[in-house]
Design a protein around this motif. Structure first.
Motif, PDB file in Angstrom:
ATOM      1  N   THR A   3       1.169  -1.441   0.078  1.00 26.95           N
ATOM      2  CA  THR A   3       0.157   0.193  -0.238  1.00 26.95           C
ATOM      3  C   THR A   3       0.906   1.350  -0.229  1.00 26.95           C
ATOM      4  OG1 THR A   3      -1.529   1.082   0.937  1.00 26.95           O
ATOM      5  CG2 THR A   3       0.069  -0.109   2.537  1.00 26.95           C
ATOM      6  N   THR A   6       1.819   8.151   2.854  1.00 25.85           N
ATOM      7  CA  THR A   6       2.245   9.646   2.494  1.00 25.85           C
ATOM      8  C   THR A   6       2.895  10.185   4.135  1.00 25.85           C
ATOM      9  OG1 THR A   6       0.221  11.551   2.603  1.00 25.85           O
ATOM     10  CG2 THR A   6       0.909  10.629   0.316  1.00 25.85           C
ATOM     11  N   GLU A  26      -2.633   5.887   1.884  1.00 31.01           N
ATOM     12  CA  GLU A  26      -3.878   6.095   1.442  1.00 31.01           C
ATOM     13  C   GLU A  26      -4.837   6.032   1.460  1.00 31.01           C
ATOM     14  OE1 GLU A  26      -2.571   5.142  -2.473  1.00 31.01           O
ATOM     15  OE2 GLU A  26      -2.262   3.145  -2.576  1.00 31.01           O
ATOM     16  N   GLU A  27      -5.101   4.857   1.924  1.00 25.22           N
ATOM     17  CA  GLU A  27      -7.296   4.288   2.253  1.00 25.22           C
ATOM     18  C   GLU A  27      -7.785   5.153   3.420  1.00 25.22           C
ATOM     19  OE1 GLU A  27      -4.448   2.422   2.080  1.00 25.22           O
ATOM     20  OE2 GLU A  27      -4.446   0.898   4.012  1.00 25.22           O
ATOM     21  N   GLU A 171       5.083   9.400  -2.189  1.00 31.46           N
ATOM     22  CA  GLU A 171       4.527   8.403  -1.447  1.00 31.46           C
ATOM     23  C   GLU A 171       5.093   7.133  -1.143  1.00 31.46           C
ATOM     24  OE1 GLU A 171       2.299   7.679  -4.780  1.00 31.46           O
ATOM     25  OE2 GLU A 171       0.178   8.156  -3.792  1.00 31.46           O
TER      26      GLU A 171
END
Lengths: 174, 108
Positions: A3, A6, A26-27, A171
């Motif tokens: 995954t 950041t 991110e999720e 990222e």
């Protein structure tokens, strides 16, 4: 499955001596440290410990600085950190214990600290604990990735090493 | 109603009591005092741990500024370090008011 995450500068935790950071997957709606706070907020038994922890983070930030071997412990949680080539200083995850509450973090120097996630430790060996074992592994993994990005030059120190600079839109694959 | 996860710091800070603040402040001051005494003696935390019959990890916890130190623990530390770590304002007043200072005129 890998995954992406950041690096997040925690605007609520910027002090004269320490700049605190976290990472956000991110999720997820919030960063890992805020996820920890949101989960612990619902547990009445840790209300006082959580208050003490927040005051401590503030005091370290304002008055003392993040002195590694004095305020942070790393004995029990770093055994599975991948070894680095000889001569290179190893980045390791640290543990903040407040009674049974555990928060995992990365202390880059006296001025820069990453706060990750944690929970209420329920077993003698934290690594085997169903509440925090996962977060120890996660912290160690993130630390390794941050270390890699330092080596790649995607994260660098500012001129006097009181803060870090991060390449735009970085990222981190975890 | 769904809680705003990004407002958690604001909610938690509103719950902080004056005693939380004082507890942590005093705890860190004690830790600072012990570190100063260790430095004066040229001792490491490991040296202190050996003298206390504790593991380094336990001593590290004691000095973290987050541990609920008991008076008994503080006294044990004072005995090993051979120095007061905490002094009440009343005792401090007695101690320092008993010190006699000598006036030294400036050389002209």
């Amino acid at each position: 499955m890998n995954t992406f995450a950041t690096i997040v500068r925690l605007s609520d935790f910027q002090y004269e001596k320490v700049r605190y950071y976290s990472i956000r997957f991110e999720e997820n709606e919030v960063n890992e440290f805020y996820d920890f706070l949101n989960r612990m907020e619902d547990l009445d038994e840790v209300t006082e410990d959580l208050s003490n922890l927040l005051v401590w983070i503030e005091q370290i930030g304002e008055k003392y600085g993040a002195i590694k071997n004095r305020f942070f412990r790393n004995e029990s949680i770093t055994a599975d950190v991948q070894a680095l080539p000889p001569g290179r200083k190893q980045m390791v995850a640290f543990e903040l214990p407040v009674e049974s509450l555990r928060l995992y973090c990365l202390v880059l120097n006296e001025h820069v600290v990453f706060l990750f996630n944690g929970g209420v430790k329920s077993t003698q060996n934290a690594k085997e604990c169903p509440n925090v074992g996962h977060y120890i592994k996660q912290a160690n993994l993130i630390v390794r990735k941050i270390d890699e990005h330092f080596r790649l030059g995607n994260i660098t120190w500012n001129y006097d090493q009181t803060d870090i600079q991060i390449v735009k839109s970085l990222e981190i694959e975890i | 109603m769904k809680k705003d996860k990004n407002a958690v710091v604001e909610r938690l800070r509103a719950k902080i009591q004056p005693e939380n603040r004082i507890f942590v402040q005093k705890n860190l001051e004690i830790s600072e005092q012990i570190q100063t005494l260790l430095k004066d003696k040229g001792w490491s935390q490991k040296d202190l741990a050996i003298r206390l019959g504790k593991s380094e990890s336990e001593v590290s916890k004691l000095l973290s500024g987050l541990h609920n130190l008991t008076l008994k623990s503080i006294v044990k530390l004072e005995v090993q370090l051979g120095h007061d770590i905490i002094t009440t304002p009343l005792e401090a007043t007695k101690k320092y008011s008993a010190v006699e200072y000598e006036y030294q005129p400036l050389d002209c």
